[in-house]
Structure formats: structure tokens, C-alpha cells
Scaffold this motif. Structure first.
Motif: not given
Length: 148
Positions: A24-25, A27-30, A32-33, A87
Motif C-alpha cells: 500500500t505504501a 502508491s503513496m507520495p515519497d 509519506a512512504r 482519518e
């Protein structure tokens, strides 16, 4: 099912959760990964340690270790609820509540000790990830107070 096999199966389940975090990580921006990848690596490491320690600490073959299925299911539902509300409510609202309830439910600590641990942990996470590393953390209800 043997004590060792129960722990190996749980370790495999935990490994699967870590793999989910890791994938899942991707697909996150750098920015937030990194944190989910670190959590996944920690889960991988602890899963292997759990399986290894289960072999060393298995009870004699005549004894059976019992798993309280109701407690496992309730705690799993608590974890799912925590994930679902993080969230909207925000990390710094949901996490301390989850930690306190978990400590009390699992009989790991009393209320005051659980509250102190949760507060110190959240302060640490806030200072490290929000202030120092400038990583996005869901602030939810506290966004007007904590965003700077």
C-alpha cells in the motif's frame, strides 16, 4: 493444532499484514512512504521472531496452550474500528483512545499508566513525524489546533 503451528500461522498472518502495509505504501507520495515501510519491516522482523520463539518456548507435548478466541475477535474488531475512525477523528484523538482501551482490555496496565504511555507516545510521534520530519499525519478534529 500444536502450539508451534498456531504461532506459525499467526506469524504468517502478521507477515501478510506487513506485506499489505508495504504494498500500500508503494502508491503513496515519497514523503509519506517511509513510515508505512518502516512499520512493515518491523512487522516482518517481529513475525519471524514470533515463529522462532514459539519453537523455543513450546509447552511440553502433553499440555495445550489455549487461545481465547473471543478476546482475539474483540481485539481485532477494536483494531478495525481504530483504523476506520483514524482519518476522520485524527491520529492524535484515535490513537491514545485505542491505546488506553487496549491496555485496559488486555489487562496490560491500569488506566493511569495506560494514559501516561499513550500521551508520551503521541507527543513523541507528533514531535518526530509532524514537527521534525514534516510528514503528513491525519489530524482530523485537532487540525485547527495542531496545523502550523
Amino acid at each position: 493444532m500444536s502450539y508451534f503451528m498456531q504461532h506459525v500461522l499467526f506469524a504468517l498472518f502478521s507477515f501478510g499484514v506487513g506485506l499489505f502495509f508495504f504494498l500500500t505504501a508503494q502508491s503513496m507520495p515519497d514523503s509519506a512512504r517511509l513510515f508505512p515501510q518502516l512499520v512493515a519491516a518491523l512487522i516482518f522482523l517481529l513475525s519471524f521472531a514470533m515463529a522462532f520463539n514459539a519453537r523455543r518456548s513450546a509447552p511440553p507435548s502433553g499440555e495445550k496452550a489455549r487461545i481465547n478466541v473471543v478476546r482475539v475477535v474483540v481485539y481485532s474488531l477494536m483494531t478495525a474500528a481504530y483504523i476506520a475512525v483514524t482519518e476522520k477523528a485524527g491520529y492524535f484523538v484515535a490513537t491514545p483512545l485505542f491505546m488506553i482501551v487496549s491496555y485496559i482490555y488486555l489487562r496490560a496496565a491500569g488506566f493511569l499508566k495506560a494514559a501516561l504511555i499513550a500521551a508520551l507516545f503521541c507527543v513523541f510521534v507528533y514531535l518526530l513525524f509532524v514537527r521534525f520530519l514534516n510528514l503528513p499525519v491525519p489530524l482530523g478534529l485537532l487540525e485547527p489546533l495542531l496545523s502550523a
